[in-house]
Design a protein around this motif. Structure first.
Motif, PDB file in Angstrom:
ATOM      1  N   ARG A 338      48.834 -18.601   8.793  1.00 27.07           N
ATOM      2  CA  ARG A 338      47.684 -19.498   8.891  1.00 27.07           C
ATOM      3  C   ARG A 338      46.378 -18.713   8.822  1.00 27.07           C
ATOM      4  O   ARG A 338      45.420 -19.152   8.190  1.00 27.07           O
ATOM      5  N   GLN A 339      46.341 -17.551   9.449  1.00 28.65           N
ATOM      6  CA  GLN A 339      45.139 -16.712   9.379  1.00 28.65           C
ATOM      7  C   GLN A 339      44.907 -16.229   7.957  1.00 28.65           C
ATOM      8  O   GLN A 339      43.757 -16.135   7.500  1.00 28.65           O
ATOM      9  N   THR A 342      43.412 -19.111   5.997  1.00 26.70           N
ATOM     10  CA  THR A 342      42.022 -19.291   6.423  1.00 26.70           C
ATOM     11  C   THR A 342      41.138 -18.176   5.892  1.00 26.70           C
ATOM     12  O   THR A 342      39.987 -18.405   5.491  1.00 26.70           O
ATOM     13  N   GLU A 345      40.244 -18.826   2.232  1.00 24.57           N
ATOM     14  CA  GLU A 345      39.184 -19.840   2.135  1.00 24.57           C
ATOM     15  C   GLU A 345      37.837 -19.242   2.513  1.00 24.57           C
ATOM     16  O   GLU A 345      36.813 -19.574   1.907  1.00 24.57           O
ATOM     17  N   TRP A 346      37.827 -18.377   3.504  1.00 33.44           N
ATOM     18  CA  TRP A 346      36.581 -17.736   3.942  1.00 33.44           C
ATOM     19  C   TRP A 346      36.021 -16.848   2.839  1.00 33.44           C
ATOM     20  O   TRP A 346      34.806 -16.794   2.629  1.00 33.44           O
TER      21      TRP A 346
END
Length: 472
Positions: A338-339, A342, A345-346
């Motif tokens: 999940r990190q 994320t 996306e960042w």
């Protein structure tokens, strides 16, 4: 009061000409008493009346759909622009045009049609695929540089299918699109219908990266790195006398028989590490050519950060992201898949932000950066504040590794006969700055894919494990 919307369908110049000619012939025939003029007006009147016997009342509906699932640089792109006709009258001609980002190359455009119920809305219709019997057109810069025309029968959806390739990471737009429809044999035309742009996320391609060296300080609770703390790990720390709480399976019988006293093998605990990836966004250099062209500073930063983050997250470490710029964006440290999602996306929102102020205190606030973290800084070392930031991090006792992201072929545009000389002097000054950073304990390495940081991490880990002199 709010303005009332204008009519959905308006007459075309062809309708105005037909009405004008019919009226002129009828008036001239009545005034001059000539039957032949009335006979000439009859085809215009009958043709116009027959064409307008059934007039549309609804505007065409327009939607943009893109298959944006896990798009990476260099992967195929499939999208469609859907034009729906919920009216009972077919559209004789539909002209559609769209704008596509330069980093989404559209090579082929095909048409598909599908029946729908008259009450079915198409504003949220997804993109539909389909093959066309037409031969494939050769690849070109963009197949959306010109408008396309086709017919849309009553109660159907016609899709303008777009097929191409993604060229660069980031958030790119498909659209906005505009469409106008003609009906009643070209006597009526709809108002222009616009659709909002559809943003397509394209993730950076992950360059191969593998670091086999130990981390400088592994201070978490669990993980795959060797720590300096004793515990239940897989690395031997030594042999000591058996004590209360020691497990029997840890007894070293060879040493115990020689010493005639029970001894156990002491192990080092396996800990996870925190890796902070710091992206210097104060300056950009080089020209981005996409996945198959040259790489700019941001391209190298984003692709290298994605590769390093994937490597350490796969090993169970905590990874966080920081931007060294006026916005001071940050992503909190975490682990797992999940990190990683994320983090990708960042990275899509990384942009160069110039500022005359020093962003150090804004980026590295109190208790925002762990003292045990390994800080990997991606910087072109173009701005003088970047070198000062690296020096301050090193003086604060943190383990810092600088990754040089400046392209070797990056040169300024020629502005005179002294441009080349000035550029060489600037390069010499930059090399001098890199040498000073290395003298102060900041290793500077050029990103080269797999194994880029192995030698540097080995030296940093050796320094971290070395005994420190005590102050008296």
């Amino acid at each position: 009061m709010a303005e009332e919307p204008g009519p959905t369908w308006v007459p075309t110049p062809a309708l105005r000409r037909a009405v004008l000619l019919t009226g002129l012939f009828l008036v001239a025939g009545a005034l001059l008493g000539r039957v032949d003029l009335v006979v000439l007006a009859t085809p215009f009147a009958l043709g116009t009346a027959f064409a307008l016997r059934r007039r549309p009342s609804l505007a065409p509906e327009l939607a943009i759909g893109v298959d944006d699932t896990n798009l990476v640089e260099g992967t195929p792109l499939v999208g469609a622009i859907s034009v729906g006709n919920r009216d009972e009258v077919g559209y004789d001609l539909v002209m559609i045009r769209t704008v596509v980002s330069k980093w989404l190359r559209i090579d082929r455009v095909t048409f598909t049609a599908e029946d729908v119920e008259p009450d079915t809305a198409t504003a949220d219709a997804p993109a539909r695929g389909g093959s066309s019997p037409e031969p494939e057109q050769p690849a070109r810069r963009s197949a959306t540089d010109r408008p396309y025309g086709f017919t849309v029968p009553a109660g159907t959806i016609s899709d303008l299918e777009l097929r191409g390739e993604t060229l660069r990471w980031g958030r790119h737009s498909v659209g906005p699109a505009a469409v106008r429809a003609a009906a009643c044999d070209g006597l009526l035309v709809s108002q222009t219908v616009l659709s909002d742009a559809r943003m397509v996320p394209v993730y950076p391609v992950t360059e191969p990266f593998d670091a086999d060296q130990a981390m400088p300080r592994a201070a978490g609770l669990v993980g795959g790195h060797r720590s300096r703390r004793p515990g239940e790990g897989g690395e031997l720390a030594g042999v000591r006398i058996f004590g209360p709480g020691d497990r029997l399976r840890r007894i070293d019988w060879r040493v115990s028989l020689r010493a005639r006293q029970l001894h156990v093998a002491a192990m080092l605990s396996d800990r996870d590490a925190e890796v902070v990836l710091l992206l210097d966004v104060l300056a950009e250099a080089g020209r981005s050519g996409g996945i198959r062209g040259s790489a700019s500073v941001l391209d190298t930063c984003v692709r290298a950060a994605a590769a390093i983050a994937e490597h350490y997250l796969h090993r169970g470490d905590r990874v966080s992201l920081l931007e060294y710029g006026p916005s001071a964006r940050r992503l909190r440290p975490a682990t797992g898949r999940r990190q990683y999602l994320t983090l990708l996306e960042w990275l899509l929102d990384v942009r160069v932000e110039q500022s005359p102020h020093e962003p150090y205190d804004q980026v590295f606030g109190p208790q925002l950066l762990s003292s045990n973290a390994l800080v990997v800084v991606f910087t072109p070392l173009v701005d003088g504040r970047s070198a000062k930031m690296l020096a301050r991090l090193a003086r604060s006792g943190r383990f810092v590794v600088a990754v040089d992201t400046l392209p070797p072929a990056a040169t300024p545009p020629a502005r005179g006969q002294w441009t080349d000389v000035a550029h060489r002097l600037w390069r010499l000054d930059r090399d001098n700055t890199i040498g000073q950073l290395r003298e102060h304990g900041v290793p500077v390495v050029t990103w080269a894919g797999a194994g880029s940081l192995d030698l540097v991490l080995r030296d940093v880990a050796r320094l971290a494990s070395a005994p420190r002199p005590a102050l008296r």
